[in-house]
Design an enzyme around this catalytic site. Sequence first.
Site, mmCIF file in Angstrom:
data_model
loop_
_atom_site.group_PDB
_atom_site.id
_atom_site.type_symbol
_atom_site.label_atom_id
_atom_site.label_comp_id
_atom_site.label_asym_id
_atom_site.label_seq_id
_atom_site.Cartn_x
_atom_site.Cartn_y
_atom_site.Cartn_z
ATOM 1 N N ASN A 21 -10.734 22.117 3.825
ATOM 2 C CA ASN A 21 -11.145 23.245 2.979
ATOM 3 C C ASN A 21 -12.615 23.565 3.197
ATOM 4 O O ASN A 21 -12.984 23.845 4.352
ATOM 5 C CB ASN A 21 -10.703 23.102 1.512
ATOM 6 C CG ASN A 21 -11.104 21.876 0.762
ATOM 7 O OD1 ASN A 21 -10.600 20.789 1.042
ATOM 8 N ND2 ASN A 21 -11.997 21.991 -0.186
ATOM 9 N N ASP A 22 -13.458 23.514 2.204
ATOM 10 C CA ASP A 22 -14.806 24.084 2.298
ATOM 11 C C ASP A 22 -15.642 23.632 3.510
ATOM 12 O O ASP A 22 -15.647 22.452 3.840
ATOM 13 C CB ASP A 22 -15.653 23.671 1.091
ATOM 14 C CG ASP A 22 -14.968 23.864 -0.230
ATOM 15 O OD1 ASP A 22 -13.835 24.333 -0.263
ATOM 16 O OD2 ASP A 22 -15.603 23.536 -1.256
ATOM 17 N N GLN A 38 -14.873 19.774 4.343
ATOM 18 C CA GLN A 38 -13.943 19.014 3.508
ATOM 19 C C GLN A 38 -12.694 18.734 4.325
ATOM 20 O O GLN A 38 -12.076 19.657 4.872
ATOM 21 C CB GLN A 38 -13.583 19.821 2.253
ATOM 22 C CG GLN A 38 -14.708 19.909 1.248
ATOM 23 C CD GLN A 38 -14.917 18.598 0.511
ATOM 24 O OE1 GLN A 38 -14.177 18.255 -0.390
ATOM 25 N NE2 GLN A 38 -15.933 17.845 0.909
ATOM 26 N N TRP A 46 -4.342 18.472 0.624
ATOM 27 C CA TRP A 46 -5.618 17.998 0.060
ATOM 28 C C TRP A 46 -5.530 16.532 -0.360
ATOM 29 O O TRP A 46 -4.527 16.099 -0.928
ATOM 30 C CB TRP A 46 -5.962 18.877 -1.146
ATOM 31 C CG TRP A 46 -7.344 18.663 -1.689
ATOM 32 C CD1 TRP A 46 -8.472 19.321 -1.312
ATOM 33 C CD2 TRP A 46 -7.730 17.739 -2.712
ATOM 34 N NE1 TRP A 46 -9.550 18.850 -2.033
ATOM 35 C CE2 TRP A 46 -9.125 17.888 -2.902
ATOM 36 C CE3 TRP A 46 -7.053 16.802 -3.483
ATOM 37 C CZ2 TRP A 46 -9.848 17.146 -3.829
ATOM 38 C CZ3 TRP A 46 -7.777 16.052 -4.412
ATOM 39 C CH2 TRP A 46 -9.150 16.226 -4.578
ATOM 40 N N PHE A 83 -17.096 15.146 -2.039
ATOM 41 C CA PHE A 83 -16.860 16.572 -2.256
ATOM 42 C C PHE A 83 -17.965 17.397 -1.604
ATOM 43 O O PHE A 83 -18.867 16.874 -0.963
ATOM 44 C CB PHE A 83 -16.773 16.858 -3.768
ATOM 45 C CG PHE A 83 -15.376 16.733 -4.339
ATOM 46 C CD1 PHE A 83 -14.399 15.974 -3.710
ATOM 47 C CD2 PHE A 83 -15.040 17.394 -5.515
ATOM 48 C CE1 PHE A 83 -13.108 15.875 -4.245
ATOM 49 C CE2 PHE A 83 -13.755 17.304 -6.057
ATOM 50 C CZ PHE A 83 -12.793 16.550 -5.424
ATOM 51 N N SER A 84 -17.914 18.689 -1.829
ATOM 52 C CA SER A 84 -18.782 19.615 -1.097
ATOM 53 C C SER A 84 -20.266 19.412 -1.390
ATOM 54 O O SER A 84 -20.651 18.949 -2.459
ATOM 55 C CB SER A 84 -18.375 21.050 -1.413
ATOM 56 O OG SER A 84 -17.144 21.298 -0.770
ATOM 57 N N ASP A 155 -21.027 20.538 -6.145
ATOM 58 C CA ASP A 155 -21.342 21.394 -5.004
ATOM 59 C C ASP A 155 -22.834 21.732 -4.890
ATOM 60 O O ASP A 155 -23.234 22.900 -4.920
ATOM 61 C CB ASP A 155 -20.489 22.681 -5.046
ATOM 62 C CG ASP A 155 -19.003 22.386 -5.153
ATOM 63 O OD1 ASP A 155 -18.595 21.276 -4.766
ATOM 64 O OD2 ASP A 155 -18.248 23.254 -5.643
ATOM 65 N N GLU A 205 -17.752 27.573 -8.570
ATOM 66 C CA GLU A 205 -17.977 26.469 -7.646
ATOM 67 C C GLU A 205 -18.883 26.930 -6.508
ATOM 68 O O GLU A 205 -19.111 28.124 -6.330
ATOM 69 C CB GLU A 205 -16.667 25.993 -6.993
ATOM 70 C CG GLU A 205 -15.481 25.866 -7.895
ATOM 71 C CD GLU A 205 -14.221 25.379 -7.172
ATOM 72 O OE1 GLU A 205 -13.740 24.322 -7.561
ATOM 73 O OE2 GLU A 205 -13.729 26.044 -6.241
ATOM 74 N N TRP A 292 -6.870 28.752 -2.721
ATOM 75 C CA TRP A 292 -6.284 27.618 -3.443
ATOM 76 C C TRP A 292 -4.885 27.908 -3.964
ATOM 77 O O TRP A 292 -4.104 26.982 -4.200
ATOM 78 C CB TRP A 292 -7.187 27.190 -4.599
ATOM 79 C CG TRP A 292 -8.345 26.354 -4.159
ATOM 80 C CD1 TRP A 292 -9.666 26.667 -4.242
ATOM 81 C CD2 TRP A 292 -8.282 25.061 -3.531
ATOM 82 N NE1 TRP A 292 -10.440 25.647 -3.711
ATOM 83 C CE2 TRP A 292 -9.610 24.653 -3.269
ATOM 84 C CE3 TRP A 292 -7.237 24.202 -3.163
ATOM 85 C CZ2 TRP A 292 -9.916 23.431 -2.662
ATOM 86 C CZ3 TRP A 292 -7.545 22.991 -2.558
ATOM 87 C CH2 TRP A 292 -8.865 22.617 -2.315
#
Length: 468
Positions: A21-22, A38, A46, A83-84, A155, A205, A292
């Site tokens: 993802n990100d 990610q 995920w 996480f990001s 984030d 986010e 998402w």
Amino acid sequence: DIEPGDYRPAYHYSPPQNWTNDPNGLVYLDGEYHLFYQYNPQGDTWGHMSWAHAVSPDLITWEELPLALAEYPNADSTETMIFSGSVVVDSLNTSGFFEPGFKKGMVAIYTSHVHKDGEGTDQHQSLAYSADKGRTWKYYDKNPVLDLGMKDFRDPSVFRYQGKWKMVVAKPKEYTVLIYESDNLKEWKRLSEFGKMGDMAKIWECPSLFEVPVEGSDTTRWVMMISSAAKDTDFTGMQYFVGNFDGKRFKADKQRGVRRVDYGKDFYAAIPYNNLPADQAKPIILGWASNWAYADKTPTSGYRGMFSLPRQLSLKLDSSGVYHLIQQPIVRKGISTKTLTMKAPDLKAGVILKMDGNSYHLNLTIELAEAENFRVKLFSNEKEASILAYDIATNQLTFDRTKSGNIAFHKKFPSVEIMKVPPVNGELKLDIYVDNSIVEIFANNGVAVLTDLVYPTKKKGEAIIGVN
Ligand code: FRU
């Protein structure tokens, strides 16, 4: 017929395998653009969130490097996922992580997401550092460095400004971005907060704050970008605010309505590059090209997720005193391109472009004088097409993927996107980047942008332009 493998894009970055993802830690150093992201090292949905890593000399060709930051277990039987977050080059060794005088140390500031059996308990900000240009990393032994005792706090985006480190970080459920300052990346002082305006329909986010040049002037303005999403809702998207940052506080200009970075469904979590060479005044962002709502169901095989084209940003001031974000893609030279100028009679007659495969660029200039509403049908065959349509009276450009091919994998996937694009000097310019399973549309030189995934079922690179 198309095989799932045919959906892999040719000139967009996608991970060799597994879930992504990100984008994270976008940073330039010594001729390399780094893309951390990610990543689930164990599968194509995920989970086990870690940072994967790729580098590029030009943002066009990428080399995949080993996993950068892996999740880890804690002494109390909880686990921490990575996480990001962002990466900075600590050229003054403010952190003290490196040998005295070493100018190329990288520090990652990420959200340490603590969970027990998958149930999130804490989110705080933590550090890792690398003295070999991101190839190997050590976690800081006194993590976390910023902890508010919250379940949702994430984030961090860190940048250098006025001789200090600044961080923007989100309190997702409060639609708030906190701004912090630090001398050494380890101790953070809270400066201000921004938020509770614009789109608050969903959580906030992946905030970022950066300076953007204004076209045709030597001035800049600051842009705050926010990603808004929640699983189980049907809209994910990014909004932006233009304003001023005095080193402590971001103050948004008065704005009417919500300002979208991208009008498609598949552009999210974009952040800017840190430490770009001094001669590159325009910030560069790239985003995760998915949503998402259905990201873990998309019909690719072996890998899932990809990134948008990198985009160079500037601002344009319109006659009513409003700044607009302008986005210009960075694209490989030599991709198959068709450049066409069409007038009303050409649209009426229509044109069928036999494209060489499903990966190409259409560069269209439509002269609108006396033109009727027209359409551009991509991936077109007897049964299906992804349809871009322009309505002359309303200046609305719509992208309809309800008949684009495989839409059945999720009920929220079939959708129609709308963006307003007034003509400029009687013309509409469309740069349409088609790449096997993604369509990125830049209208009028990047004034309005739309990114959508599509999954055609036939291998046929036909594009049909006309009034029918
Ligand atoms: C955004 C996001 C971030 C978080 C990451 C987890 O897409 O939800 O807020 O850090 O993904 O993978």
